[in-house]
Design a protein around this motif. Sequence first.
Motif, PDB file in Angstrom:
ATOM      1  N   VAL A 200      15.479 -12.947   0.307  1.00 42.67           N
ATOM      2  CA  VAL A 200      16.792 -13.263   0.886  1.00 42.67           C
ATOM      3  C   VAL A 200      17.638 -11.998   1.017  1.00 42.67           C
ATOM      4  CG1 VAL A 200      18.998 -14.410   0.419  1.00 42.67           C
ATOM      5  CG2 VAL A 200      16.854 -15.668   0.162  1.00 42.67           C
ATOM      6  N   LEU A 201      17.582 -11.146  -0.009  1.00 42.77           N
ATOM      7  CA  LEU A 201      18.334  -9.888   0.026  1.00 42.77           C
ATOM      8  C   LEU A 201      17.876  -9.009   1.182  1.00 42.77           C
ATOM      9  CD1 LEU A 201      20.407  -7.973  -1.298  1.00 42.77           C
ATOM     10  CD2 LEU A 201      18.536  -7.092  -2.712  1.00 42.77           C
ATOM     11  N   VAL A 202      16.563  -8.879   1.346  1.00 39.25           N
ATOM     12  CA  VAL A 202      16.005  -8.069   2.437  1.00 39.25           C
ATOM     13  C   VAL A 202      16.399  -8.671   3.786  1.00 39.25           C
ATOM     14  CG1 VAL A 202      13.872  -7.311   3.569  1.00 39.25           C
ATOM     15  CG2 VAL A 202      14.076  -7.175   1.077  1.00 39.25           C
ATOM     16  N   ASN A 203      16.324 -10.010   3.879  1.00 39.46           N
ATOM     17  CA  ASN A 203      16.696 -10.705   5.113  1.00 39.46           C
ATOM     18  C   ASN A 203      18.175 -10.500   5.429  1.00 39.46           C
ATOM     19  OD1 ASN A 203      15.979 -12.316   7.326  1.00 39.46           O
ATOM     20  ND2 ASN A 203      16.679 -14.177   6.310  1.00 39.46           N
ATOM     21  N   SER A 204      18.996 -10.416   4.373  1.00 38.15           N
ATOM     22  CA  SER A 204      20.434 -10.235   4.555  1.00 38.15           C
ATOM     23  C   SER A 204      20.809  -8.795   4.899  1.00 38.15           C
ATOM     24  CB  SER A 204      21.185 -10.665   3.291  1.00 38.15           C
ATOM     25  OG  SER A 204      20.973 -12.036   3.032  1.00 38.15           O
ATOM     26  N   LEU A 205      19.855  -7.859   4.758  1.00 39.66           N
ATOM     27  CA  LEU A 205      20.137  -6.463   5.094  1.00 39.66           C
ATOM     28  C   LEU A 205      20.425  -6.295   6.588  1.00 39.66           C
ATOM     29  CD1 LEU A 205      17.566  -4.504   2.882  1.00 39.66           C
ATOM     30  CD2 LEU A 205      20.038  -4.576   2.630  1.00 39.66           C
ATOM     31  N   LEU A 206      20.048  -7.314   7.389  1.00 43.88           N
ATOM     32  CA  LEU A 206      20.396  -7.306   8.815  1.00 43.88           C
ATOM     33  C   LEU A 206      21.902  -7.124   8.984  1.00 43.88           C
ATOM     34  CD1 LEU A 206      18.228 -10.247  10.219  1.00 43.88           C
ATOM     35  CD2 LEU A 206      18.103  -7.862  10.946  1.00 43.88           C
ATOM     36  N   ALA A 207      22.651  -7.800   8.119  1.00 43.67           N
ATOM     37  CA  ALA A 207      24.108  -7.720   8.190  1.00 43.67           C
ATOM     38  C   ALA A 207      24.581  -6.305   7.883  1.00 43.67           C
ATOM     39  CB  ALA A 207      24.743  -8.712   7.224  1.00 43.67           C
ATOM     40  N   VAL A 208      23.914  -5.651   6.935  1.00 41.54           N
ATOM     41  CA  VAL A 208      24.288  -4.280   6.572  1.00 41.54           C
ATOM     42  C   VAL A 208      24.032  -3.332   7.738  1.00 41.54           C
ATOM     43  CG1 VAL A 208      23.866  -2.362   4.982  1.00 41.54           C
ATOM     44  CG2 VAL A 208      23.809  -4.706   4.145  1.00 41.54           C
ATOM     45  N   PHE A 209      22.858  -3.456   8.363  1.00 38.56           N
ATOM     46  CA  PHE A 209      22.529  -2.601   9.508  1.00 38.56           C
ATOM     47  C   PHE A 209      23.511  -2.834  10.656  1.00 38.56           C
ATOM     48  CE2 PHE A 209      18.015  -2.837   7.776  1.00 38.56           C
ATOM     49  CZ  PHE A 209      18.117  -1.590   7.149  1.00 38.56           C
ATOM     50  N   ALA A 210      23.861  -4.107  10.871  1.00 40.32           N
ATOM     51  CA  ALA A 210      24.837  -4.419  11.918  1.00 40.32           C
ATOM     52  C   ALA A 210      26.184  -3.787  11.589  1.00 40.32           C
ATOM     53  CB  ALA A 210      24.978  -5.941  12.055  1.00 40.32           C
TER      54      ALA A 210
END
Length: 310
Positions: A200-210
Amino acid sequence: MESKVRANNVTEFIIVGLFRDPQVQRVCFALFLPVYLATVLGNGLIVLTISTSKSLSSPMYFFLYYLSVVEISYSSTIVPKFISDLLAKIKTISLEGCVTQLFFFHFLGVTEIFLLTVMAYDRYVAICKPLHYTTIMSRSVCHLLVAGSWLGGFVHSIVQVFITVQLPFCGPNVIDHYFCDLHPLFKLACKDTSEEGLIVLVNSLLAVFAFLFLVSSYIVILVHLRNHSAEGRRKALSTCASHITVVLLFFGPAIFLYLRPSSTFTEDKLVAVFYTVITPMLNPIIYTLRNKEVKIAMRKLWGKKNSGMD
């Protein structure tokens, strides 16, 4: 408050809610119902104004249209049940309803993240490459960017839901939150969820990159504006200010909650209220107060309605 159990699996959850005090819950009902109605009406007015106004045909308003559609849908995934639960003695939700709420919450939330990113790219092209703006941000490109935002949100949400439906729920069924989300559900699973939490954390890294892309876009814009006149800088910054405000209001609380270890603090739920209830209401206010074209278009729309009623 026993769970309904079938084959050692929980089929219904009890939701704690935001506060346990019935009197405080009634105050919250009186507060949040008008907020939700303002969210739907405000964003709905933006959708109506952009769809009927010929002057608001640029890519910026094309993206704002879809952002408002997402805001209405996103808020409606959580808030109506949250408000009705404030008046209920026992707040329950089925396992299927919980997973459905989780899916749409993450689907629409991440779609909004991608739309905000696309809007930052639009402002970058408009300010830094004005001569090529109409070529780069063509109608077909805009449609592709919006479709990509929806697709990105869908893929992200499917991963979250796939992880959730694999979890065994065989014991506690009380969700310490006011809606179904990953961290509260992980605490109820009858297994160690550290591996799922990492995914979930890795999947949520999308938000960080955005978010990093957004920040980078505005840094480049600010550097580029140094070569503009004072009037040019003022005009360019005025078009970006509302977008930056919305980005900070949305990303700040979301990053705080999802990119750190989960906890049971009430403060977490209060932070979640901010980006699920308050921010969707503020977005139309921010965009209309700082945008003359939208305000003019709304006045014209209101004028047409009044003349039609005469």
